[in-house]
Design an enzyme around this catalytic site. Structure first.
Site, PDB file in Angstrom:
ATOM      1  N   CYS A  25      43.658  45.358  44.696  1.00  0.00           N
ATOM      2  CA  CYS A  25      42.316  45.028  45.177  1.00  0.00           C
ATOM      3  C   CYS A  25      41.674  46.197  45.927  1.00  0.00           C
ATOM      4  O   CYS A  25      40.500  46.157  46.248  1.00  0.00           O
ATOM      5  CB  CYS A  25      42.357  43.791  46.074  1.00  0.00           C
ATOM      6  SG  CYS A  25      43.399  44.017  47.521  1.00  0.00           S
ATOM      7  N   CYS A  61      42.563  35.435  44.756  1.00  0.00           N
ATOM      8  CA  CYS A  61      41.351  34.626  44.627  1.00  0.00           C
ATOM      9  C   CYS A  61      41.398  33.825  43.310  1.00  0.00           C
ATOM     10  O   CYS A  61      41.853  34.332  42.279  1.00  0.00           O
ATOM     11  CB  CYS A  61      40.123  35.524  44.604  1.00  0.00           C
ATOM     12  SG  CYS A  61      39.822  36.397  46.137  1.00  0.00           S
ATOM     13  N   CYS A  64      40.264  35.233  39.854  1.00  0.00           N
ATOM     14  CA  CYS A  64      40.982  36.417  39.376  1.00  0.00           C
ATOM     15  C   CYS A  64      42.492  36.193  39.301  1.00  0.00           C
ATOM     16  O   CYS A  64      43.263  37.151  39.256  1.00  0.00           O
ATOM     17  CB  CYS A  64      40.686  37.607  40.281  1.00  0.00           C
ATOM     18  SG  CYS A  64      38.930  37.992  40.375  1.00  0.00           S
TER      19      CYS A  64
END
Ligand code: SF4
Length: 238
Positions: free
Chosen positions: A234, A208, A211
């Site tokens: 994650c 993402c 991040c």
């Protein structure tokens, strides 16, 4: 009775034993052979998950099972390049791309939890936007394939080529677990496989946007994920 019908009648304990035995038997097999075993064993109850960092495992799986389901998690926080890679894979490869989305849009999540949850509680943000949607999306499948590699990071050094995913109670296949980055690059070059353009722009691993940052000199490929935070996974794989 087909092999696939037979697998559907297996209990979790039997599937776990099958996975552990296959992990031992296929340790030295090629990535394609591992996926051919997976396709023959599970048929349509097998999918590939892809972050659209590259399409190497999707490409390999499409050779083993043309039209294979490729599951992509659209967290709502992806780089445009990642969505573009997903669209290109869908357009040119013999796979069936399935896009999963979280229950809430980013705006709905912001309204309930406050903005930029990824900065304040990335574990919760990943749970809401990745872990839970993937668990729900994988429900129809008995086995899933990932692009995990042992050289990604120390936490992935013992990844089996076929193992048992206790959290989801499914067979987890990592056909390129033994590959190095050089092996990936060689496969991409030989087969003209689609890759995320950000890999040519200083990123070692693509997640993402909030991040993920470019790598610094000498960092391992996943160092740009959740940089400055102890988080390294994650929650899907760790
Ligand atoms: Fe949220 Fe970041 Fe996890 Fe994406 S990687 S789901 S933005 S915390």
């Amino acid at each position: 009775m087909t092999t696939t019908q037979h697998q559907e009648q297996r209990t979790d304990d039997e599937l776990r034993s099958l996975a552990e035995q296959a992990g031992r038997d296929l340790e030295d097999a090629s990535a394609l052979e591992i996926l051919q075993w997976t396709a023959a064993t599970f048929g349509k109850r097998f999918c590939v998950t892809s972050s659209m960092e590259d399409a190497v495992v999707a490409h390999l799986a499409s050779r083993a099972m043309p039209g294979v389901d490729v599951v992509f998690l659209d967290t709502g926080y992806h780089f445009p390049e990642t969505i573009g890679t997903r669209d290109a894979v869908e357009a040119v490869m013999n796979v069936n791309v399935l896009t999963l989305t979280p229950r809430q849009t980013v705006a709905e999540q912001d309204a309930e939890y406050g903005p930029r949850l990824h900065d304040r509680d990335p574990d919760l943000c990943c749970k809401l936007r990745k872990v839970t949607p993937l668990e729900e999306g994988l429900a129809p499948y008995a086995a899933w394939a990932t692009g995990l590699r042992r050289d990604d990071s120390p936490t992935r050094a013992n990844t089996p080529v076929v193992g048992w995913d206790e959290k989801r109670r499914k067979v987890k296949v990592s056909p390129i677990a033994r590959w190095t980055q050089e092996d990936v690059d060689a496969y991409v070059a030989e087969h003209g496989v689609l890759t995320n353009p950000l890999l040519m722009d200083g990123y070692g691993s693509v997640g993402c946007a909030p991040c993920t940052r470019r790598l610094l000199e000498g960092e391992d490929a996943r160092a740009g994920r959740w940089a400055g935070n102890a988080k390294t996974e994650c929650g899907i794989h760790g």
